[in-house]
Structure formats: C-alpha cells, structure tokens
Design a protein around this motif. Structure first.
Motif, PDB file in Angstrom:
ATOM      1  N   PRO A 241       0.794  -1.235   0.000  1.00 27.16           N
ATOM      2  CA  PRO A 241       0.000   0.000   0.000  1.00 27.16           C
ATOM      3  C   PRO A 241       0.827   1.287   0.000  1.00 27.16           C
ATOM      4  CG  PRO A 241      -0.266  -1.237   2.075  1.00 27.16           C
ATOM      5  CD  PRO A 241       0.523  -2.096   1.158  1.00 27.16           C
ATOM      6  N   LEU A 242       2.068   1.236   0.438  1.00 20.23           N
ATOM      7  CA  LEU A 242       2.878   2.471   0.476  1.00 20.23           C
ATOM      8  C   LEU A 242       3.423   2.864  -0.901  1.00 20.23           C
ATOM      9  CD1 LEU A 242       5.020   2.257   3.761  1.00 20.23           C
ATOM     10  CD2 LEU A 242       2.813   3.347   3.359  1.00 20.23           C
ATOM     11  N   VAL A 243       3.270   1.956  -1.875  1.00 18.63           N
ATOM     12  CA  VAL A 243       3.874   2.196  -3.197  1.00 18.63           C
ATOM     13  C   VAL A 243       2.908   2.899  -4.142  1.00 18.63           C
ATOM     14  CG1 VAL A 243       4.602   0.992  -5.309  1.00 18.63           C
ATOM     15  CG2 VAL A 243       5.578   0.338  -3.118  1.00 18.63           C
ATOM     16  N   THR A 244       3.367   3.987  -4.777  1.00 23.08           N
ATOM     17  CA  THR A 244       2.640   4.583  -5.902  1.00 23.08           C
ATOM     18  C   THR A 244       3.468   4.320  -7.156  1.00 23.08           C
ATOM     19  OG1 THR A 244       1.963   6.334  -4.417  1.00 23.08           O
ATOM     20  CG2 THR A 244       1.573   6.716  -6.758  1.00 23.08           C
ATOM     21  N   ILE A 245       2.836   3.669  -8.143  1.00 23.97           N
ATOM     22  CA  ILE A 245       3.585   3.317  -9.361  1.00 23.97           C
ATOM     23  C   ILE A 245       3.682   4.522 -10.282  1.00 23.97           C
ATOM     24  CG2 ILE A 245       3.614   1.816 -11.397  1.00 23.97           C
ATOM     25  CD1 ILE A 245       1.943  -0.206  -9.756  1.00 23.97           C
ATOM     26  N   GLU A 246       4.896   4.827 -10.772  1.00 21.67           N
ATOM     27  CA  GLU A 246       5.047   5.855 -11.827  1.00 21.67           C
ATOM     28  C   GLU A 246       5.057   5.199 -13.198  1.00 21.67           C
ATOM     29  OE1 GLU A 246       7.994   8.831 -11.694  1.00 21.67           O
ATOM     30  OE2 GLU A 246       7.082   9.822  -9.966  1.00 21.67           O
ATOM     31  N   TYR A 247       5.902   4.210 -13.359  1.00 22.62           N
ATOM     32  CA  TYR A 247       5.840   3.433 -14.607  1.00 22.62           C
ATOM     33  C   TYR A 247       6.442   2.052 -14.404  1.00 22.62           C
ATOM     34  CZ  TYR A 247      10.771   4.785 -15.427  1.00 22.62           C
ATOM     35  OH  TYR A 247      12.130   4.985 -15.307  1.00 22.62           O
ATOM     36  N   VAL A 248       5.962   1.121 -15.231  1.00 23.87           N
ATOM     37  CA  VAL A 248       6.565  -0.210 -15.356  1.00 23.87           C
ATOM     38  C   VAL A 248       6.646  -0.428 -16.866  1.00 23.87           C
ATOM     39  CG1 VAL A 248       6.257  -2.687 -14.974  1.00 23.87           C
ATOM     40  CG2 VAL A 248       5.482  -1.056 -13.225  1.00 23.87           C
ATOM     41  N   GLU A 249       7.845  -0.598 -17.401  1.00 23.70           N
ATOM     42  CA  GLU A 249       7.989  -0.673 -18.863  1.00 23.70           C
ATOM     43  C   GLU A 249       8.894  -1.839 -19.262  1.00 23.70           C
ATOM     44  OE1 GLU A 249       6.485   1.201 -21.077  1.00 23.70           O
ATOM     45  OE2 GLU A 249       5.764   2.895 -19.881  1.00 23.70           O
ATOM     46  N   ILE A 250       8.549  -2.426 -20.387  1.00 21.16           N
ATOM     47  CA  ILE A 250       9.428  -3.438 -20.989  1.00 21.16           C
ATOM     48  C   ILE A 250       9.773  -2.939 -22.388  1.00 21.16           C
ATOM     49  CG2 ILE A 250       9.663  -5.852 -21.704  1.00 21.16           C
ATOM     50  CD1 ILE A 250       7.655  -6.563 -19.471  1.00 21.16           C
ATOM     51  N   THR A 251      11.058  -2.694 -22.597  1.00 17.55           N
ATOM     52  CA  THR A 251      11.503  -2.050 -23.847  1.00 17.55           C
ATOM     53  C   THR A 251      12.726  -2.787 -24.396  1.00 17.55           C
ATOM     54  OG1 THR A 251      12.999  -0.606 -22.629  1.00 17.55           O
ATOM     55  CG2 THR A 251      10.793   0.263 -23.044  1.00 17.55           C
ATOM     56  N   THR A 252      13.128  -2.398 -25.600  1.00 20.41           N
ATOM     57  CA  THR A 252      14.419  -2.891 -26.088  1.00 20.41           C
ATOM     58  C   THR A 252      15.500  -2.291 -25.186  1.00 20.41           C
ATOM     59  OG1 THR A 252      14.606  -1.012 -27.608  1.00 20.41           O
ATOM     60  CG2 THR A 252      13.629  -3.023 -28.486  1.00 20.41           C
ATOM     61  N   ALA A 253      16.598  -3.036 -25.033  1.00 19.02           N
ATOM     62  CA  ALA A 253      17.611  -2.609 -24.068  1.00 19.02           C
ATOM     63  C   ALA A 253      18.516  -1.514 -24.623  1.00 19.02           C
ATOM     64  CB  ALA A 253      18.457  -3.811 -23.659  1.00 19.02           C
ATOM     65  N   ASP A 254      18.551  -1.360 -25.960  1.00 21.52           N
ATOM     66  CA  ASP A 254      19.501  -0.402 -26.536  1.00 21.52           C
ATOM     67  C   ASP A 254      18.846   0.910 -26.965  1.00 21.52           C
ATOM     68  OD1 ASP A 254      18.101  -1.788 -28.444  1.00 21.52           O
ATOM     69  OD2 ASP A 254      19.825  -2.325 -29.679  1.00 21.52           O
ATOM     70  N   THR A 255      17.589   0.826 -27.450  1.00 27.19           N
ATOM     71  CA  THR A 255      16.957   2.045 -27.963  1.00 27.19           C
ATOM     72  C   THR A 255      15.727   2.457 -27.152  1.00 27.19           C
ATOM     73  OG1 THR A 255      15.746   0.626 -29.482  1.00 27.19           O
ATOM     74  CG2 THR A 255      17.714   1.694 -30.355  1.00 27.19           C
ATOM     75  N   LEU A 256      15.350   1.627 -26.189  1.00 29.68           N
ATOM     76  CA  LEU A 256      14.173   1.867 -25.332  1.00 29.68           C
ATOM     77  C   LEU A 256      12.872   1.948 -26.127  1.00 29.68           C
ATOM     78  CD1 LEU A 256      15.675   4.447 -22.768  1.00 29.68           C
ATOM     79  CD2 LEU A 256      15.737   1.947 -22.721  1.00 29.68           C
ATOM     80  N   ASP A 257      12.840   1.214 -27.251  1.00 29.26           N
ATOM     81  CA  ASP A 257      11.586   1.141 -28.011  1.00 29.26           C
ATOM     82  C   ASP A 257      10.647   0.137 -27.355  1.00 29.26           C
ATOM     83  OD1 ASP A 257      12.247   2.956 -30.024  1.00 29.26           O
ATOM     84  OD2 ASP A 257      13.448   1.428 -31.061  1.00 29.26           O
ATOM     85  N   GLU A 258       9.354   0.316 -27.606  1.00 32.54           N
ATOM     86  CA  GLU A 258       8.366  -0.656 -27.118  1.00 32.54           C
ATOM     87  C   GLU A 258       8.724  -2.049 -27.599  1.00 32.54           C
ATOM     88  OE1 GLU A 258       4.122  -0.142 -27.652  1.00 32.54           O
ATOM     89  OE2 GLU A 258       4.443   2.028 -27.409  1.00 32.54           O
ATOM     90  N   LEU A 259       8.457  -3.046 -26.767  1.00 33.70           N
ATOM     91  CA  LEU A 259       8.783  -4.426 -27.152  1.00 33.70           C
ATOM     92  C   LEU A 259       7.617  -5.317 -26.733  1.00 33.70           C
ATOM     93  CD1 LEU A 259      11.107  -6.137 -28.352  1.00 33.70           C
ATOM     94  CD2 LEU A 259      11.927  -6.480 -26.025  1.00 33.70           C
ATOM     95  N   PRO A 260       6.554  -5.354 -27.546  1.00 36.86           N
ATOM     96  CA  PRO A 260       5.360  -6.111 -27.148  1.00 36.86           C
ATOM     97  C   PRO A 260       5.650  -7.601 -26.964  1.00 36.86           C
ATOM     98  CG  PRO A 260       4.917  -4.714 -29.064  1.00 36.86           C
ATOM     99  CD  PRO A 260       6.386  -4.674 -28.838  1.00 36.86           C
ATOM    100  N   ILE A 261       6.515  -8.145 -27.802  1.00 35.87           N
ATOM    101  CA  ILE A 261       6.912  -9.555 -27.679  1.00 35.87           C
ATOM    102  C   ILE A 261       8.412  -9.585 -27.399  1.00 35.87           C
ATOM    103  CG2 ILE A 261       7.146 -11.766 -28.922  1.00 35.87           C
ATOM    104  CD1 ILE A 261       4.240 -11.046 -28.301  1.00 35.87           C
ATOM    105  N   ILE A 262       8.791 -10.290 -26.353  1.00 38.24           N
ATOM    106  CA  ILE A 262      10.211 -10.301 -25.963  1.00 38.24           C
ATOM    107  C   ILE A 262      10.953 -11.305 -26.835  1.00 38.24           C
ATOM    108  CG2 ILE A 262      11.844 -10.530 -24.048  1.00 38.24           C
ATOM    109  CD1 ILE A 262       9.568  -9.859 -22.167  1.00 38.24           C
ATOM    110  N   ASP A 263      11.495 -10.805 -27.942  1.00 34.84           N
ATOM    111  CA  ASP A 263      12.199 -11.683 -28.876  1.00 34.84           C
ATOM    112  C   ASP A 263      13.681 -11.303 -28.969  1.00 34.84           C
ATOM    113  OD1 ASP A 263      11.941  -9.258 -30.069  1.00 34.84           O
ATOM    114  OD2 ASP A 263      10.935  -9.960 -31.885  1.00 34.84           O
ATOM    115  N   ARG A 264      14.125 -10.446 -28.073  1.00 35.48           N
ATOM    116  CA  ARG A 264      15.547 -10.067 -27.990  1.00 35.48           C
ATOM    117  C   ARG A 264      15.791  -9.560 -26.572  1.00 35.48           C
ATOM    118  NH1 ARG A 264      14.090  -5.155 -31.961  1.00 35.48           N
ATOM    119  NH2 ARG A 264      12.246  -6.456 -32.165  1.00 35.48           N
TER     120      ARG A 264
END
Ligand code: AMP
Length: 280
Positions: free
Chosen positions: A232-255
């Motif tokens: 309960p003490l946590v307020t989420i700002e963001y949780v993201e899964i992206t490419t590791a080099d360009t920070l692009d969206e990565l809907p399917i983790i294929d790299r």
C-alpha cells in the motif's frame, strides 16, 4: 589521497599522470554500489579519480536537491580506505559560474522512461558528464547498470560527440532483500524501507515468467503491477518493458529486454531495472 576542489588543480594533477585514468562521477552519499564502480576502476586503471558533486540541474525541484543526502566526511573516509588517488569535489560556482549557458541534449532516448517523468533530467546529466569528461579526460569512465537509461544517454553522447573515453558498465549492487543500493534509500523511514523490497520482487516476477517462457510483455507487465499493488505504500510511476539499446516498445520479448520501473514510496522516488536475455 588528494582532495581537489578547483578545475585548475585537477587539470594540473591530470597532466602529471602516466598510464590510464579511471573516472567515477558520483553525487556522494557513497554506498557499496559506488564502491563496486571504484573497485572495477582500480582493477583496470593506473590512477582512479572520483568526483563528488550534487548536480542541481538534473534535479526536478529545489526541494529534491536540498534534501539529497550529503556526507562528505564519510565519503572521503570510504574513498581513503579504497586507496583512491584523487577526489574532485568542486563547489557549485566552480562548475556553473555566473552566466553559464551551454547545455548538452541527447535527443530521443532522453525522452523515454525517466525522461517522461523528469523532463530536463538527462540534459542536466549529459551536461555535467560532458564537463567532467572535458576536465578530467579519463581513459575509462564507470557507470552503474542501476541507472540503465543514464548509461544509454551517456554512451550515445560519447559516440555522437566523439569523446575519447571508454564507458564501462557495472552490474547493480543490491541489499540482502534485493533492493538496489541507492543514496536515496537513506531518505526512507523503517516502514518505507521494508516496503521498498517490493521493487525487486516485482522484477523477479518478470524474470521468473520470462524463464518459464512468457514472451508477452503485457502479461509480464500486468503481473508486475499486481505485485507492486500488494504494497500500500507504493505509488507506481511506470513499469515498462523495452528494447535494451533504444528503449523502443517491445510487445513480444524476442531479444534482450530492459524491464524498468519507477515508484514513489512516501515522498521518495526509487527506480530499478533488470535485463532479460533471449534463450540461448
Ligand atoms: P549517483 O551518485 O547516484 O549519481 O551514482 C553514481 C554512479 O553510481 C552512477 O553511475 C550510478 O549508476 C552508480 N550506482 C548507483 N547505485 C548503484 C548500485 N546499486 N549498483 C551499481 N552502481 C550504482
């Protein structure tokens, strides 16, 4: 150990160094995470220089800057014990004299993740790191994977501006409960500190799902959010899964994927990340 506070003096010392120079920029309130960088530099380089400078332009607010932990006496004791050669501790006006008006901006990658939450943050980081690189002229500079986006911003800046330095990335050092070491952890009260272990638990959820073969980012992200919401003490700002080099969206983790999160616990903002590698 030589503690130096002016640009002229550290340049003089630099000119006298034979061999390679390892450089670790920090904002002080040192912990074992910083010391991991220092020890890696000691392994690789002839001479090691650490800077301690709380860089106001990278803070979102005057209040956040004012309450950032500072303990120079203890920092210097820790560095002395590590047998560091030089510590550069400039006062603010040495770095930003009246009339200072040149800023370094790494576009695009600075706008993602932390950049969305903290506009201007990476411009402050890129500017101070450029200045410190110009002043110290290191052979190698050491940065923590804890600040994954910072590593990407600095690496891009070094490439684009042809800065002659090798960037070395050191893995994140964690407390026994998994919490990434951070100067900001000192700002947590006992209950908040206990709550903070949820960050690593959420990252572990991602790792376990990925290990079991889940490649759908939305599924992993939802499970991480559910995990964080248990506290309960946590307020989420963001949780993201992206490419590791360009920070692009990565809907399917294929790299290789970067799983990163930012939360607030009380008034303290914490970030953490892990990398997920594709199966061999
Ligand atoms: P800071 O003083 O927070 O600006 O951090 C200075 C350097 O130490 C940065 O390159 C950080 O990424 C790195 N660092 C901070 N915490 C950790 C940690 N827990 N593990 C590894 N490196 C870290």
């Amino acid at each position: 150990m030589d503690v130096v506070s002016t640009i002229t003096a550290i340049r003089d010392k630099r000119r006298g160094i034979m061999g390679s120079v390892g450089f670790i920029p920090t904002m002080g309130a040192l912990h074992d995470g910083h010391l991991a960088l220092v020890r890696e530099a000691k392994r690789n380089d002839t001479v090691v220089i650490v800077s301690i400078f709380v860089n106001q332009p990278q803070f979102d607010s005057q209040q956040d800057f004012a309450r950032y932990p500072r303990d120079l006496k203890r920092d210097l004791e820790l560095l002395e014990r590590e047998k560091i050669d030089f510590v550069f501790v400039p006062p603010c006006e040495e770095i930003y004299p009246a009339g200072f008006n040149t800023w370094v901006e790494v576009k695009q990658i600075s706008k993602e993740l932390e950049g969305r939450a903290r506009p201007g943050h990476f411009c402050g980081v890129a500017t101070i790191v450029t200045k410190l690189f110009n002043i110290i002229q290191p052979t190698r500079a050491y940065f923590g994977q804890k600040d994954a986006q910072q590593v990407l911003v600095i690496s891009k800046m070094v490439t684009d501006l042809n800065i002659d330095v090798e960037i070395i990335v050191v893995p994140t050092l964690r407390e026994a409960d998994g919490l990434a070491m951070s100067s900001r952890n000192l700002l947590l009260n006992a209950r908040e500190r206990q709550a903070a272990s949820i960050l690593y638990r959420a990252l572990t959820v991602a790792r376990q799902m990925h290990n079991r073969g889940t490649v759908d980012s939305a599924e992993i992200r939802n499970a991480m959010i559910s995990c964080l919401k248990q506290e309960p003490l946590v307020t989420i700002e963001y949780v993201e899964i992206t490419t590791a080099d360009t920070l692009d969206e990565l809907p399917i983790i294929d790299r290789t994927a970067l799983v990163s999160l930012a939360v607030r616990i009380g008034s303290v903002r914490l970030i953490d990340n892990i990398l997920l590698y594709p199966p061999k």
